[in-house]
Scaffold this motif. Sequence first.
Motif, PDB file in Angstrom:
ATOM      1  N   VAL A 182      -6.610  -4.947 -14.994  1.00  0.00           N
ATOM      2  CA  VAL A 182      -7.534  -4.000 -15.608  1.00  0.00           C
ATOM      3  C   VAL A 182      -8.515  -3.507 -14.556  1.00  0.00           C
ATOM      4  CG1 VAL A 182      -7.349  -5.153 -17.852  1.00  0.00           C
ATOM      5  CG2 VAL A 182      -9.197  -5.787 -16.287  1.00  0.00           C
ATOM      6  N   GLN A 183      -9.291  -2.506 -14.940  1.00  0.00           N
ATOM      7  CA  GLN A 183     -10.322  -1.997 -14.048  1.00  0.00           C
ATOM      8  C   GLN A 183     -11.512  -1.528 -14.875  1.00  0.00           C
ATOM      9  OE1 GLN A 183      -8.600   1.314 -11.958  1.00  0.00           O
ATOM     10  NE2 GLN A 183      -8.208   2.493 -13.818  1.00  0.00           N
ATOM     11  N   ASP A 184     -12.603  -1.242 -14.197  1.00  0.00           N
ATOM     12  CA  ASP A 184     -13.814  -0.792 -14.873  1.00  0.00           C
ATOM     13  C   ASP A 184     -13.625   0.624 -15.412  1.00  0.00           C
ATOM     14  OD1 ASP A 184     -16.321  -1.228 -15.816  1.00  0.00           O
ATOM     15  OD2 ASP A 184     -17.316  -1.276 -13.866  1.00  0.00           O
ATOM     16  N   ASN A 185     -14.452   0.991 -16.397  1.00  0.00           N
ATOM     17  CA  ASN A 185     -14.419   2.335 -16.992  1.00  0.00           C
ATOM     18  C   ASN A 185     -13.024   2.695 -17.494  1.00  0.00           C
ATOM     19  OD1 ASN A 185     -17.191   2.823 -16.310  1.00  0.00           O
ATOM     20  ND2 ASN A 185     -16.541   3.220 -14.212  1.00  0.00           N
ATOM     21  N   CYS A 186     -12.421   1.774 -18.220  1.00  0.00           N
ATOM     22  CA  CYS A 186     -11.048   1.968 -18.705  1.00  0.00           C
ATOM     23  C   CYS A 186     -10.971   1.510 -20.154  1.00  0.00           C
ATOM     24  CB  CYS A 186     -10.069   1.185 -17.822  1.00  0.00           C
ATOM     25  SG  CYS A 186      -8.362   1.175 -18.413  1.00  0.00           S
ATOM     26  N   MET A 187     -11.130   2.453 -21.092  1.00  0.00           N
ATOM     27  CA  MET A 187     -11.090   2.095 -22.502  1.00  0.00           C
ATOM     28  C   MET A 187      -9.705   1.605 -22.912  1.00  0.00           C
ATOM     29  SD  MET A 187     -14.064   2.212 -23.655  1.00  0.00           S
ATOM     30  CE  MET A 187     -13.499   1.761 -25.295  1.00  0.00           C
ATOM     31  N   ALA A 188      -8.664   2.146 -22.266  1.00  0.00           N
ATOM     32  CA  ALA A 188      -7.306   1.687 -22.570  1.00  0.00           C
ATOM     33  C   ALA A 188      -7.149   0.218 -22.199  1.00  0.00           C
ATOM     34  CB  ALA A 188      -6.285   2.541 -21.820  1.00  0.00           C
ATOM     35  N   CYS A 189      -7.846  -0.206 -21.138  1.00  0.00           N
ATOM     36  CA  CYS A 189      -7.794  -1.614 -20.727  1.00  0.00           C
ATOM     37  C   CYS A 189      -8.437  -2.500 -21.788  1.00  0.00           C
ATOM     38  CB  CYS A 189      -8.511  -1.798 -19.388  1.00  0.00           C
ATOM     39  SG  CYS A 189      -7.762  -0.911 -17.997  1.00  0.00           S
ATOM     40  N   VAL A 190      -9.580  -2.061 -22.294  1.00  0.00           N
ATOM     41  CA  VAL A 190     -10.279  -2.821 -23.337  1.00  0.00           C
ATOM     42  C   VAL A 190      -9.402  -2.935 -24.580  1.00  0.00           C
ATOM     43  CG1 VAL A 190     -12.263  -2.805 -24.904  1.00  0.00           C
ATOM     44  CG2 VAL A 190     -12.572  -2.194 -22.497  1.00  0.00           C
ATOM     45  N   THR A 191      -8.799  -1.815 -24.972  1.00  0.00           N
ATOM     46  CA  THR A 191      -7.946  -1.814 -26.162  1.00  0.00           C
ATOM     47  C   THR A 191      -6.763  -2.753 -25.996  1.00  0.00           C
ATOM     48  OG1 THR A 191      -8.560   0.474 -26.673  1.00  0.00           O
ATOM     49  CG2 THR A 191      -6.537  -0.370 -27.674  1.00  0.00           C
ATOM     50  N   ARG A 192      -6.150  -2.749 -24.813  1.00  0.00           N
ATOM     51  CA  ARG A 192      -4.978  -3.609 -24.589  1.00  0.00           C
ATOM     52  C   ARG A 192      -5.369  -5.082 -24.640  1.00  0.00           C
ATOM     53  NH1 ARG A 192       0.203  -2.686 -22.426  1.00  0.00           N
ATOM     54  NH2 ARG A 192       1.463  -4.322 -23.388  1.00  0.00           N
ATOM     55  N   ILE A 193      -6.512  -5.408 -24.073  1.00  0.00           N
ATOM     56  CA  ILE A 193      -6.996  -6.792 -24.104  1.00  0.00           C
ATOM     57  C   ILE A 193      -7.231  -7.241 -25.545  1.00  0.00           C
ATOM     58  CG2 ILE A 193      -9.007  -8.241 -23.601  1.00  0.00           C
ATOM     59  CD1 ILE A 193      -7.195  -7.962 -21.231  1.00  0.00           C
TER      60      ILE A 193
ATOM     61  N   ASN B 111      -5.850  -6.088 -28.226  1.00  0.00           N
ATOM     62  CA  ASN B 111      -4.560  -6.225 -28.909  1.00  0.00           C
ATOM     63  C   ASN B 111      -3.894  -7.551 -28.564  1.00  0.00           C
ATOM     64  OD1 ASN B 111      -4.832  -3.738 -30.119  1.00  0.00           O
ATOM     65  ND2 ASN B 111      -3.606  -2.639 -28.610  1.00  0.00           N
ATOM     66  N   LEU B 112      -3.945  -7.942 -27.295  1.00  0.00           N
ATOM     67  CA  LEU B 112      -3.346  -9.214 -26.881  1.00  0.00           C
ATOM     68  C   LEU B 112      -4.055 -10.390 -27.551  1.00  0.00           C
ATOM     69  CD1 LEU B 112      -2.757  -8.606 -23.048  1.00  0.00           C
ATOM     70  CD2 LEU B 112      -1.021  -8.744 -24.843  1.00  0.00           C
ATOM     71  N   GLN B 113      -5.377 -10.289 -27.653  1.00  0.00           N
ATOM     72  CA  GLN B 113      -6.123 -11.358 -28.324  1.00  0.00           C
ATOM     73  C   GLN B 113      -5.767 -11.424 -29.804  1.00  0.00           C
ATOM     74  OE1 GLN B 113     -10.236 -12.633 -26.565  1.00  0.00           O
ATOM     75  NE2 GLN B 113     -10.346 -10.467 -26.997  1.00  0.00           N
ATOM     76  N   ALA B 114      -5.626 -10.253 -30.433  1.00  0.00           N
ATOM     77  CA  ALA B 114      -5.276 -10.218 -31.857  1.00  0.00           C
ATOM     78  C   ALA B 114      -3.909 -10.845 -32.101  1.00  0.00           C
ATOM     79  CB  ALA B 114      -5.295  -8.774 -32.362  1.00  0.00           C
ATOM     80  N   GLN B 115      -3.032 -10.744 -31.098  1.00  0.00           N
ATOM     81  CA  GLN B 115      -1.698 -11.344 -31.198  1.00  0.00           C
ATOM     82  C   GLN B 115      -1.707 -12.821 -30.800  1.00  0.00           C
ATOM     83  OE1 GLN B 115       0.652  -8.857 -28.603  1.00  0.00           O
ATOM     84  NE2 GLN B 115       0.124  -6.999 -29.732  1.00  0.00           N
ATOM     85  N   ASN B 116      -2.899 -13.321 -30.450  1.00  0.00           N
ATOM     86  CA  ASN B 116      -3.045 -14.715 -30.014  1.00  0.00           C
ATOM     87  C   ASN B 116      -2.161 -15.007 -28.800  1.00  0.00           C
ATOM     88  OD1 ASN B 116      -4.408 -17.156 -30.361  1.00  0.00           O
ATOM     89  ND2 ASN B 116      -2.697 -18.083 -31.453  1.00  0.00           N
ATOM     90  N   GLN B 117      -2.100 -14.024 -27.908  1.00  0.00           N
ATOM     91  CA  GLN B 117      -1.225 -14.104 -26.739  1.00  0.00           C
ATOM     92  C   GLN B 117      -1.998 -14.648 -25.529  1.00  0.00           C
ATOM     93  OE1 GLN B 117       2.268 -12.923 -26.204  1.00  0.00           O
ATOM     94  NE2 GLN B 117       1.773 -14.281 -24.516  1.00  0.00           N
ATOM     95  N   PRO B 118      -1.580 -15.774 -24.941  1.00  0.00           N
ATOM     96  CA  PRO B 118      -2.225 -16.250 -23.712  1.00  0.00           C
ATOM     97  C   PRO B 118      -1.947 -15.271 -22.565  1.00  0.00           C
ATOM     98  CG  PRO B 118      -0.892 -17.975 -24.730  1.00  0.00           C
ATOM     99  CD  PRO B 118      -0.511 -16.686 -25.384  1.00  0.00           C
ATOM    100  N   PHE B 119      -2.904 -15.107 -21.671  1.00  0.00           N
ATOM    101  CA  PHE B 119      -2.671 -14.217 -20.533  1.00  0.00           C
ATOM    102  C   PHE B 119      -3.680 -14.498 -19.426  1.00  0.00           C
ATOM    103  CE2 PHE B 119      -5.452 -11.932 -23.494  1.00  0.00           C
ATOM    104  CZ  PHE B 119      -6.498 -11.527 -22.680  1.00  0.00           C
TER     105      PHE B 119
END
Length: 236
Positions: free
Chosen positions: A150-161, A163-171
């Motif tokens: 991920v990188q700063d100033n990236c809303m798509a990065c926040v959204t993907r993170i 989503n992964l948490q909602a799926q209870n996915q380790p990363f």
Amino acid sequence: MAGLVAAAPPCVNAATSTTNSQESLEAISSNRDSSQIELASQWGLTLEDWSRYQALMKGPRGIYSPGLDPLTALGIEATSAEDRRRYAELQVKAERQRVEKELAYQQAYDQAFKRLYPDEKIIQLSASPASPMTSSPRALKSDGRLAIFVQDNCMACVTRIQNLQAQNQPFDLYFVGSQGDDEKIRRWAILARIEPTRVLNRAITLNHDAGRWQGLGLGGELPAVVREVNGQWQRQ
């Protein structure tokens, strides 16, 4: 005649009951319309826009993108360039307001945490930052887990993170462009609502990229979710 007179009251009662039912239905309909208008106005939309959004989410778009916000859904499914531009402008304004509110609250939260727990960090990083003088990128270790860059100033990065948490996915998260600044990663992790308990139990790890993304040579935009498959790192 007596029979006719005796039968009259039930007819009056039936008419009264019908009138009351109609009034109740009208009241329910009015309340529903008011609620829909209020929801639409919160997004800067018309009632017609809101009705279209609801219809879209009952169709294929709702299956492809469950929980998609109204502005994104309407923008994606817009039937004209003018509508697409209008929804995009509304979303930019809405996102700016949301981020401003979240950053203001996050600042207040950080200050409160420092006052109450001055010797603790809100979120601990998983590894020490790489030295900025390191000439070669660190290798990305594989243990079957997902890695996300991920990188700063990236809303798509926040959204993907999220989503992964909602799926209870380790990363394992790698922050590109952190320049060895721990606090930069911590602030971003808080903004992205990464759960501290999942960091503590290492279901999620927070790491400086330290050249790993460039070393993979995969290219493309961030965020990038990758996993090692048969000895090769592949985007997921």
